[in-house]
Design an enzyme around this catalytic site. Structure first.
Site, PDB file in Angstrom:
ATOM      1  N   ASP A 290     -36.050  14.551   8.096  1.00  0.00           N
ATOM      2  CA  ASP A 290     -35.261  13.939   6.954  1.00  0.00           C
ATOM      3  C   ASP A 290     -36.047  13.961   5.610  1.00  0.00           C
ATOM      4  O   ASP A 290     -37.402  14.054   5.749  1.00  0.00           O
ATOM      5  CB  ASP A 290     -34.659  12.651   7.158  1.00  0.00           C
ATOM      6  CG  ASP A 290     -35.553  11.671   8.064  1.00  0.00           C
ATOM      7  OD1 ASP A 290     -36.847  11.882   7.931  1.00  0.00           O
ATOM      8  OD2 ASP A 290     -35.303  10.922   8.553  1.00  0.00           O
TER       9      ASP A 290
ATOM     10  N   ASN B 113     -31.454  -0.430  13.509  1.00  0.00           N
ATOM     11  CA  ASN B 113     -30.268  -0.502  13.441  1.00  0.00           C
ATOM     12  C   ASN B 113     -29.870   0.576  14.542  1.00  0.00           C
ATOM     13  O   ASN B 113     -28.467   0.876  14.619  1.00  0.00           O
ATOM     14  CB  ASN B 113     -29.512  -0.291  12.175  1.00  0.00           C
ATOM     15  CG  ASN B 113     -29.891   0.916  11.452  1.00  0.00           C
ATOM     16  OD1 ASN B 113     -30.525   1.807  12.034  1.00  0.00           O
ATOM     17  ND2 ASN B 113     -29.399   0.858  10.399  1.00  0.00           N
TER      18      ASN B 113
ATOM     19  N   HIS C 213     -30.642   3.939  14.142  1.00  0.00           N
ATOM     20  CA  HIS C 213     -30.533   5.204  13.473  1.00  0.00           C
ATOM     21  C   HIS C 213     -31.264   6.244  14.221  1.00  0.00           C
ATOM     22  O   HIS C 213     -32.620   5.915  14.528  1.00  0.00           O
ATOM     23  CB  HIS C 213     -30.472   5.194  11.896  1.00  0.00           C
ATOM     24  CG  HIS C 213     -31.770   4.733  11.324  1.00  0.00           C
ATOM     25  ND1 HIS C 213     -31.969   4.071  10.348  1.00  0.00           N
ATOM     26  CD2 HIS C 213     -32.903   5.353  11.573  1.00  0.00           C
ATOM     27  CE1 HIS C 213     -33.259   3.923   9.825  1.00  0.00           C
ATOM     28  NE2 HIS C 213     -33.880   4.952  10.308  1.00  0.00           N
TER      29      HIS C 213
ATOM     30  N   GLU D  33     -27.293   6.955   9.760  1.00  0.00           N
ATOM     31  CA  GLU D  33     -27.204   5.711   9.705  1.00  0.00           C
ATOM     32  C   GLU D  33     -25.846   5.373  10.714  1.00  0.00           C
ATOM     33  O   GLU D  33     -25.149   6.187  10.872  1.00  0.00           O
ATOM     34  CB  GLU D  33     -26.744   5.125   8.409  1.00  0.00           C
ATOM     35  CG  GLU D  33     -28.039   5.222   7.478  1.00  0.00           C
ATOM     36  CD  GLU D  33     -29.077   4.067   7.708  1.00  0.00           C
ATOM     37  OE1 GLU D  33     -29.396   3.755   8.770  1.00  0.00           O
ATOM     38  OE2 GLU D  33     -29.668   3.754   6.917  1.00  0.00           O
TER      39      GLU D  33
HETATM   40  C1  GLP Z   1     -37.026   6.090   9.095  1.00  0.00           C
HETATM   41  C2  GLP Z   1     -36.798   7.339   9.447  1.00  0.00           C
HETATM   42  C3  GLP Z   1     -36.720   7.639  10.806  1.00  0.00           C
HETATM   43  C4  GLP Z   1     -37.628   6.806  11.712  1.00  0.00           C
HETATM   44  C5  GLP Z   1     -37.196   5.527  11.594  1.00  0.00           C
HETATM   45  C6  GLP Z   1     -38.312   4.529  12.201  1.00  0.00           C
HETATM   46  O1  GLP Z   1     -36.026   5.359   8.098  1.00  0.00           O
HETATM   47  N1  GLP Z   1     -36.019   8.053   8.703  1.00  0.00           N
HETATM   48  O2  GLP Z   1     -36.943   9.059  11.034  1.00  0.00           O
HETATM   49  O3  GLP Z   1     -37.645   7.208  12.899  1.00  0.00           O
HETATM   50  O4  GLP Z   1     -37.039   4.898  10.226  1.00  0.00           O
HETATM   51  O5  GLP Z   1     -39.516   4.322  11.457  1.00  0.00           O
HETATM   52  P1  GLP Z   1     -40.680   3.614  11.998  1.00  0.00           P
HETATM   53  O6  GLP Z   1     -41.234   4.758  12.927  1.00  0.00           O
HETATM   54  O7  GLP Z   1     -41.490   3.329  10.752  1.00  0.00           O
HETATM   55  O8  GLP Z   1     -40.404   2.227  12.660  1.00  0.00           O
END
Ligand code: GLP
Length: 248
Positions: A67, A136, A138, A143
């Site tokens: 993404d 959440n 995702h 989302e």
């Molecule tokens: C972000 C990304 C995800 C990621 C998630 C968790 O928003 N788009 O790909 O896995 O949130 O992030 P983190 O690993 O910093 O907790």
């Protein structure tokens, strides 16, 4: 779905890197799917170490990232493009032409997303996709409420995600409101998945992902349907799971 609980972040990072290295050794021209965020950072550090010290060779590997924020150019220090180059790509010998990251400034977003899907197919599909998980539930930027069959597209970020990610920006106002993301269907097409989660803040999302009913309201629950998904969590992220998951 295989659940692996390890003592701490270091242990899940090493186990995740071991699985990636095994994939690269078995199929040197494999297609890897990478994620940004803090969860895979330890795994990336370990891959860099393996490349430097053990000669793990990425010269034939192709990569696709999950993404990107809409509106951030690749050189922006909070773009996922920048994140991936700083934390992984510049330290490995992946050929730049074989690295694919969605472009947050694409003029025609729809055409760009269709092109990305085509490239994945053209390269033979993703062999191993690494995923983090949002607080959440995702995955990538799919989302809650995203179609479980969605493909690469633009998506609105929830307030919760923008707040969670505000820690990387000067203020929440600077966190983009939209992102381009591989869809849940795109992710499910990968031959293998690794879902990484660490820390207490991820415990509720991990509980629902593993034990909850499959629902578009918690996109990560779809991994229960994947025939080769490994959920790799530390003790803290596993702390709300039922005792049945624990070995005697
Ligand atoms: C972000 C990304 C995800 C990621 C998630 C968790 O928003 N788009 O790909 O896995 O949130 O992030 P983190 O690993 O910093 O907790």
């Amino acid at each position: 779905m295989l659940l692996v609980i390890k003592k701490d972040y270091d242990a899940i990072s090493k186990e995740g890197a071991r699985i990636v290295a095994e994939q690269v050794c078995k199929k040197p021209d494999c297609v890897l799917g990478f994620a940004s965020g803090s969860s895979p950072l330890g795994l990336y550090k370990e891959l860099i170490r393996m490349h430097r010290e053990e000669g793990l060779d990425f010269s034939k590997v192709t990569t696709f990232n999950l993404d990107e924020y809409v509106g951030l150019p690749p050189e922006h220090d909070q773009s996922y493009h920048y994140f991936m180059w700083e934390n992984l790509f510049k330290h490995l010998n992946v050929h730049p032409r074989r690295i694919h990251v969605l472009h947050g400034m694409a003029d025609d977003v729809e055409a760009h997303c269709a092109w990305y899907e085509e490239q994945i197919v053209k390269c033979g599909g993703i062999d191993l996709q690494i995923l983090g998980i949002g607080g959440n539930g995702h995955i990538a930027f799919n989302e809650p409420g995203s179609s479980l069959d969605s493909r690469t597209r633009i998506n609105i970020l929830t307030e919760k995600t923008r707040q969670d990610n505000a820690r990387f920006f000067d203020s929440i106002d600077q966190v983009p409101k939209y992102a381009i993301t591989m869809g849940i269907g795109t992710i499910m097409d990968a031959r293998k998945l690794i879902i990484l989660a660490n820390g207490k803040s991820k415990a509720p999302a991990i509980k629902v992902t593993i034990e909850g009913p499959i629902s578009a309201m918690v996109p990560a629950t779809i991994v229960q349907m994947h025939h080769h998904a490994t959920v790799l969590v530390d003790e803290e992220a596993a702390s709300q799971l039922s005792d049945e998951w624990r070995e005697e």
